[in-house]
Design a protein around this motif. Structure first.
Motif, PDB file in Angstrom:
ATOM      1  N   MET A  31       0.823  -1.212   0.000  1.00 43.13           N
ATOM      2  CA  MET A  31       0.000   0.000   0.000  1.00 43.13           C
ATOM      3  C   MET A  31       0.858   1.264   0.000  1.00 43.13           C
ATOM      4  O   MET A  31       0.554   2.233  -0.701  1.00 43.13           O
ATOM      5  CB  MET A  31      -0.954   0.007   1.199  1.00 43.13           C
ATOM      6  CG  MET A  31      -1.946   1.153   1.167  1.00 43.13           C
ATOM      7  SD  MET A  31      -2.957   1.243  -0.330  1.00 43.13           S
ATOM      8  CE  MET A  31      -3.874  -0.265  -0.201  1.00 43.13           C
ATOM      9  N   GLN A  32       1.942   1.271   0.759  1.00 46.83           N
ATOM     10  CA  GLN A  32       2.829   2.432   0.765  1.00 46.83           C
ATOM     11  C   GLN A  32       3.466   2.633  -0.608  1.00 46.83           C
ATOM     12  O   GLN A  32       3.550   3.760  -1.099  1.00 46.83           O
ATOM     13  CB  GLN A  32       3.912   2.265   1.828  1.00 46.83           C
ATOM     14  CG  GLN A  32       3.392   2.376   3.237  1.00 46.83           C
ATOM     15  CD  GLN A  32       4.439   1.980   4.263  1.00 46.83           C
ATOM     16  OE1 GLN A  32       5.213   1.045   4.048  1.00 46.83           O
ATOM     17  NE2 GLN A  32       4.440   2.666   5.395  1.00 46.83           N
ATOM     18  N   HIS A  40      -2.066   7.511  -9.091  1.00 43.38           N
ATOM     19  CA  HIS A  40      -3.065   7.841 -10.099  1.00 43.38           C
ATOM     20  C   HIS A  40      -3.913   6.628 -10.496  1.00 43.38           C
ATOM     21  O   HIS A  40      -4.938   6.778 -11.139  1.00 43.38           O
ATOM     22  CB  HIS A  40      -2.386   8.424 -11.335  1.00 43.38           C
ATOM     23  CG  HIS A  40      -1.232   7.612 -11.834  1.00 43.38           C
ATOM     24  ND1 HIS A  40      -0.006   7.627 -11.200  1.00 43.38           N
ATOM     25  CD2 HIS A  40      -1.125   6.737 -12.850  1.00 43.38           C
ATOM     26  CE1 HIS A  40       0.820   6.800 -11.833  1.00 43.38           C
ATOM     27  NE2 HIS A  40       0.165   6.243 -12.844  1.00 43.38           N
ATOM     28  N   HIS A  41      -3.507   5.416 -10.110  1.00 40.86           N
ATOM     29  CA  HIS A  41      -4.302   4.215 -10.358  1.00 40.86           C
ATOM     30  C   HIS A  41      -5.177   3.933  -9.147  1.00 40.86           C
ATOM     31  O   HIS A  41      -4.730   4.055  -8.007  1.00 40.86           O
ATOM     32  CB  HIS A  41      -3.397   2.997 -10.603  1.00 40.86           C
ATOM     33  CG  HIS A  41      -2.698   3.033 -11.913  1.00 40.86           C
ATOM     34  ND1 HIS A  41      -1.404   3.485 -12.064  1.00 40.86           N
ATOM     35  CD2 HIS A  41      -3.119   2.675 -13.156  1.00 40.86           C
ATOM     36  CE1 HIS A  41      -1.053   3.399 -13.329  1.00 40.86           C
ATOM     37  NE2 HIS A  41      -2.077   2.913 -14.011  1.00 40.86           N
ATOM     38  N   THR A  42      -6.431   3.561  -9.403  1.00 38.60           N
ATOM     39  CA  THR A  42      -7.324   3.277  -8.281  1.00 38.60           C
ATOM     40  C   THR A  42      -7.024   1.922  -7.656  1.00 38.60           C
ATOM     41  O   THR A  42      -7.220   1.737  -6.465  1.00 38.60           O
ATOM     42  CB  THR A  42      -8.803   3.315  -8.726  1.00 38.60           C
ATOM     43  OG1 THR A  42      -8.972   2.411  -9.818  1.00 38.60           O
ATOM     44  CG2 THR A  42      -9.198   4.717  -9.136  1.00 38.60           C
ATOM     45  N   ARG A  43      -6.532   0.976  -8.453  1.00 34.85           N
ATOM     46  CA  ARG A  43      -6.191  -0.356  -7.943  1.00 34.85           C
ATOM     47  C   ARG A  43      -4.685  -0.559  -8.046  1.00 34.85           C
ATOM     48  O   ARG A  43      -4.031   0.023  -8.897  1.00 34.85           O
ATOM     49  CB  ARG A  43      -6.923  -1.430  -8.748  1.00 34.85           C
ATOM     50  CG  ARG A  43      -8.440  -1.309  -8.587  1.00 34.85           C
ATOM     51  CD  ARG A  43      -9.183  -2.360  -9.362  1.00 34.85           C
ATOM     52  NE  ARG A  43      -8.843  -3.676  -8.856  1.00 34.85           N
ATOM     53  CZ  ARG A  43      -8.853  -4.759  -9.615  1.00 34.85           C
ATOM     54  NH1 ARG A  43      -9.187  -4.697 -10.871  1.00 34.85           N
ATOM     55  NH2 ARG A  43      -8.537  -5.931  -9.096  1.00 34.85           N
TER      56      ARG A  43
END
Length: 81
Positions: A31-32, A40-43
């Protein structure tokens, strides 16, 4: 500060950026890395594939850490890098 060795050939730019972050911070969660490299990517699927490429090449190690009922992956660079 760039890492001391040139990046291995065959790695994508995201994998190279991830390796540079791992070199600077020693131990980083998925996640970090997602927040630092691909906000900029949601996933984080693309980043995860790049991290697993680093792992399969022997350049990165990973361990799972249980937190709040979920497993969080923590990444580091190996001596091969």
């Amino acid at each position: 500060m760039p890492y001391p060795n040139s990046a291995p050939t065959g790695l994508g730019s995201v994998a190279q950026q991830a390796a540079q972050v791992l070199y600077q911070h020693r131990l980083v969660s998925t996640m970090q890395l997602h927040r630092l490299i691909t906000p900029h990517h949601t996933r984080s699927e693309f980043l995860r594939r790049q991290l697993h490429t680093l792992r399969q090449a022997g350049f990165a190690g990973v361990v799972g850490r249980r937190s709040a009922g979920q497993t969080q992956l923590l990444w580091w660079l190996t001596e091969l890098w």
